[in-house]
Design a protein around this motif. Structure first.
Motif, PDB file in Angstrom:
ATOM      1  N   ALA A 168       0.739  -1.235  -0.040  1.00  0.00           N
ATOM      2  CA  ALA A 168       0.097  -0.044  -0.052  1.00  0.00           C
ATOM      3  C   ALA A 168       0.963   1.354   0.095  1.00  0.00           C
ATOM      4  CB  ALA A 168      -0.834   0.206   1.316  1.00  0.00           C
ATOM      5  N   CYS A 172       1.825   0.980  -4.417  1.00  0.00           N
ATOM      6  CA  CYS A 172       0.815   1.817  -4.824  1.00  0.00           C
ATOM      7  C   CYS A 172       1.251   3.390  -4.844  1.00  0.00           C
ATOM      8  CB  CYS A 172      -0.641   1.937  -3.937  1.00  0.00           C
ATOM      9  SG  CYS A 172      -1.418   0.280  -3.634  1.00  0.00           S
ATOM     10  N   ALA A 257      -5.937   1.463   0.117  1.00  0.00           N
ATOM     11  CA  ALA A 257      -5.100   0.636  -0.694  1.00  0.00           C
ATOM     12  C   ALA A 257      -4.741  -0.777   0.162  1.00  0.00           C
ATOM     13  CB  ALA A 257      -4.012   1.142  -1.198  1.00  0.00           C
ATOM     14  N   LYS A 260      -7.912  -3.026   0.190  1.00  0.00           N
ATOM     15  CA  LYS A 260      -8.063  -3.533  -0.953  1.00  0.00           C
ATOM     16  C   LYS A 260      -7.015  -4.727  -1.139  1.00  0.00           C
ATOM     17  CE  LYS A 260      -9.964  -4.352  -5.042  1.00  0.00           C
ATOM     18  NZ  LYS A 260     -11.267  -4.683  -5.274  1.00  0.00           N
TER      19      LYS A 260
END
Length: 269
Positions: A168, A172, A257, A260
């Protein structure tokens, strides 16, 4: 010279294959569902185009770089070839979701596994690569992996249960950072800078700031304070960012993030 194979040569697989080829320590085999894509990459980095089954039979280390929805079929497809080998290869998974135990289950054997979470700056040798090893992955196998992956960037051991959090931030994060960079450039254009120059200035600023944090060990907050003169322009800009909620927005972007990533992990179990 050891052989490493890449099953899947997308953006990330291609970046890591390029880095491994630059190490000069390995022979690189490439297999991709679209053969032309593997051929283009092979020509560029000096690799050999191959097939999944050949890689499963010959490669010492096998990178799994396919999409999560394809990993089941790919591993079941190469399982017979893996089973016929006299010595077990190391499976290196960069697939989001399946953990080490699941990769072993799908491959049909207790193979050594290194699970990795790389990010896109690996394409320019400045990546962050988290890795976790199965208990049966020996020291020599790990050291070989670290040597030929060194040209991709920095490699950090990270417990498998923290990969979702690490991804994350570092996985990301390049997208989040690119939005900030673009926004900085947009502001520069609004103030009269040519766009190409504004992007270059903003990118170099971000590179230099990150390098200062890494090389000095200073907390980012200390670095921020050192730039903010009393009643100066920088502190006025910082105040605006705080009013607009930039800090909270970035915080929330990382946490959603992460959530997810956890969801994807559960879906793969």
């Amino acid at each position: 010279m050891m052989k490493i194979g890449f099953i899947g040569t997308g953006n990330m697989g291609g970046a890591l294959a390029s880095a491994a080829a630059r190490s000069g320590e390995v022979e690189v085999l490439l297999a991709n569902r679209t053969k032309a894509k593997a051929e283009t990459l092979a020509e560029r980095i000096g690799a050999v185009v191959s097939r999944n089954e050949i890689i499963a039979r010959e490669a010492d280390h096998i990178f799994l770089g396919v999409k999560p929805q394809m990993i089941v079929d790919v591993l079941k497809g190469i399982a017979p070839a893996l089973k016929e080998r006299k010595s077990a290869p190391v499976l290196i998974s960069m697939v989001t979701g399946p953990d080490i135990a699941r990769i072993q289950e799908l491959a049909g054997g207790d193979y050594p596994v290194i699970r990795i979470m790389p990010n896109m700056p690996a394409a320019v040798g400045e990546g962050v690569i988290f890795y976790a090893c199965s208990g049966n992955c020996d020291k020599a196998q790990q050291e070989a992996f670290l040597r030929y992956m060194a040209p991709a960037g920095k490699l950090f051991p990270l417990a498998e249960e923290l990969h979702a959090a690490g991804s994350a931030v570092a996985g990301c994060g390049p997208a989040f950072a690119a939005i900030f960079l673009e926004s900085m450039a947009d502001g520069g254009v609004a103030c009269g800078l040519p766009r190409a120059s504004a992007i270059q200035y903003a990118a170099q600023m971000m590179l230099g700031t990150a390098k200062m944090v890494l090389e000095t060990g200073q907390h980012p907050g200390v670095l921020k304070d050192s730039v903010c003169s009393p009643a100066g322009s920088t502190i006025q800009g910082v105040q605006t960012l705080e009013k607009c909620g930039m800090r909270a927005a970035v915080f929330d972007a990382v946490t959603v993030a992460y959530e997810k990533n956890v969801e994807l992990k559960k879906a793969s179990d």
